[in-house]
Scaffold this active site. Structure first.
Site, PDB file in Angstrom:
ATOM      1  N   ASP A   1      39.459  52.188  53.032  1.00 31.59           N
ATOM      2  CA  ASP A   1      40.053  51.363  51.971  1.00 31.59           C
ATOM      3  C   ASP A   1      39.376  51.707  50.643  1.00 31.59           C
ATOM      4  O   ASP A   1      38.156  51.531  50.516  1.00 31.59           O
ATOM      5  CB  ASP A   1      39.834  49.868  52.251  1.00 31.59           C
ATOM      6  CG  ASP A   1      40.629  49.364  53.454  1.00 31.59           C
ATOM      7  OD1 ASP A   1      40.942  50.176  54.345  1.00 31.59           O
ATOM      8  OD2 ASP A   1      40.916  48.151  53.516  1.00 31.59           O
TER       9      ASP A   1
ATOM     10  N   LYS B   1      47.270  47.705  49.260  1.00 29.29           N
ATOM     11  CA  LYS B   1      46.571  46.451  49.566  1.00 29.29           C
ATOM     12  C   LYS B   1      46.425  45.674  48.261  1.00 29.29           C
ATOM     13  O   LYS B   1      46.216  46.265  47.201  1.00 29.29           O
ATOM     14  CB  LYS B   1      45.210  46.834  50.178  1.00 29.29           C
ATOM     15  CG  LYS B   1      44.225  45.719  50.441  1.00 29.29           C
ATOM     16  CD  LYS B   1      42.993  46.297  51.157  1.00 29.29           C
ATOM     17  CE  LYS B   1      41.822  45.341  51.125  1.00 29.29           C
ATOM     18  NZ  LYS B   1      40.618  45.896  51.778  1.00 29.29           N
TER      19      LYS B   1
ATOM     20  N   LYS C   1      49.019  45.466  53.030  1.00 30.61           N
ATOM     21  CA  LYS C   1      47.887  44.614  53.410  1.00 30.61           C
ATOM     22  C   LYS C   1      47.552  43.614  52.306  1.00 30.61           C
ATOM     23  O   LYS C   1      46.948  43.967  51.309  1.00 30.61           O
ATOM     24  CB  LYS C   1      46.655  45.477  53.716  1.00 30.61           C
ATOM     25  CG  LYS C   1      45.401  44.658  54.086  1.00 30.61           C
ATOM     26  CD  LYS C   1      44.219  45.553  54.408  1.00 30.61           C
ATOM     27  CE  LYS C   1      42.946  44.729  54.561  1.00 30.61           C
ATOM     28  NZ  LYS C   1      41.762  45.569  54.848  1.00 30.61           N
TER      29      LYS C   1
END
Length: 319
Positions: free
Chosen positions: A165, A228, A264
């Site tokens: 990430d 995300k 996400k």
């Protein structure tokens, strides 16, 4: 703009089957990419669309099956200054013990930690199918020299991270350097290779629906496998409006390229209702194809016990 020709990747090496050459040429190519999408969004219109979805649709997803599914989509996250080998060890052991305690429930999707703990998680984790995600690239600010971001990402993967990430370089984005943003993301995707990479947009800093849409598109073209919402370190974190815009971008990108990108929401998932709202937005905007724990992930730690309590019908503090 993007070709979906299977089997040969271009110079970016990001693992997506589209032509990345535009990143390294003229800035106008980036404007061309953005021009394919409607980025002139009105915040009030988005707010109203989200209000309508919440009012009309959430109640039909407020059931045991959806809650079990959401539990199985959780990225169980520990990103604290106070994390230690001991705390991460017991954090991972909880995931190992879960199956024996709750044989009828799905396990969480992922354990998400800092790169310095990748090794301990990968050596301790016994449950098949749980991914190990590491935040990398100088999380949460993304403010570091590229060499440092590359090294951190490569080391996390070496030590067992199965997902990475990173944070979109927000400062570059806000100053209009879309090419620089894309280059950074692309370079880190090259390091990741086949390892899925999530790009955190930090939507609270992007402020407008229009910016969120642009950042989503640039991130996907540059090699994101997931987008995300937030790091969870800044306020505001995830919002339903940001989620709605990001899901719209994922949908349009999929229609144009045939490439499916995951979503996400993270940061600010404070209740089971929050999780149900994000689930409903994904279902309404993207549809059933995204309702698997591969394509929808929830970044949270506090939500795990809340969902577990609702599923079992008794106050539970397992994690």
């Amino acid at each position: 703009m993007a070709t979906n020709s299977k089997g040969h990747h271009h110079e970016c090496g990001c693992g997506h089957d589209h032509n990345h050459e535009h990143i390294h040429r003229k800035m106008s190519k980036y404007d061309e990419a953005l021009a394919l999408y409607d980025t002139d969004l009105k915040d009030d219109t988005i707010k109203e669309a989200v209000r309508k979805i919440i009012a009309e649709k959430v109640h039909e997803n407020d059931n045991l099956e959806v809650k079990k599914f959401l539990f199985g989509s959780i990225e169980l996250t520990s990103l604290k200054t106070t994390d230690s080998e001991e705390s991460i060890l017991s954090f991972t052991e909880n995931v190992n013990k879960f199956e024996a305690n709750y044989p009828h429930l799905p396990h969480v999707a992922t354990i998400c930690v800092y790169p310095c703990f990748a090794k301990i998680v990968s050596e301790t984790l016994e449950i098949d199918g749980v991914e190990i995600a590491c935040v990398s690239g100088s999380f949460p600010s993304s403010q570091a020299l590229m060499e440092v971001k590359i090294a951190e990402t490569a080391l996390a993967i070496r030590d067992g991270a199965t997902e990475i990430d990173i944070v979109l370089p927000v400062g570059k984005f806000l100053s209009g350097d879309y090419e620089g943003v894309a280059d950074d993301i692309c370079e880190l995707k090259e390091v990741c290779g086949e390892v899925p990479m999530k790009v955190i947009l930090e939507t609270g800093c992007l402020k407008t629906a229009s910016n969120i849409k642009k950042a989503s598109i640039i991130a996907m073209y540059a090699g994101a496998d997931y987008i995300k919402t937030s790091t969870g370190k800044l306020e505001p974190a995830a919002t339903p409006e940001a989620a709605y815009v990001m899901c719209q971008a994922i949908k349009e990108y999929y229609e144009k390229t045939g490439i499916q990108i995951g979503f996400k929401p993270a940061g600010g998932l404070n209740s089971v209702m929050d999780a149900l709202i994000y689930y409903t937005i994904v279902k309404e905007v993207l549809g059933e194809k995204w309702l698997t724990n591969k394509w929808l992930r929830l970044g949270t730690s506090r939500l795990a016990n809340m969902l577990l309590s609702e599923i079992t019908g008794e106050e539970t503090k397992f994690f």
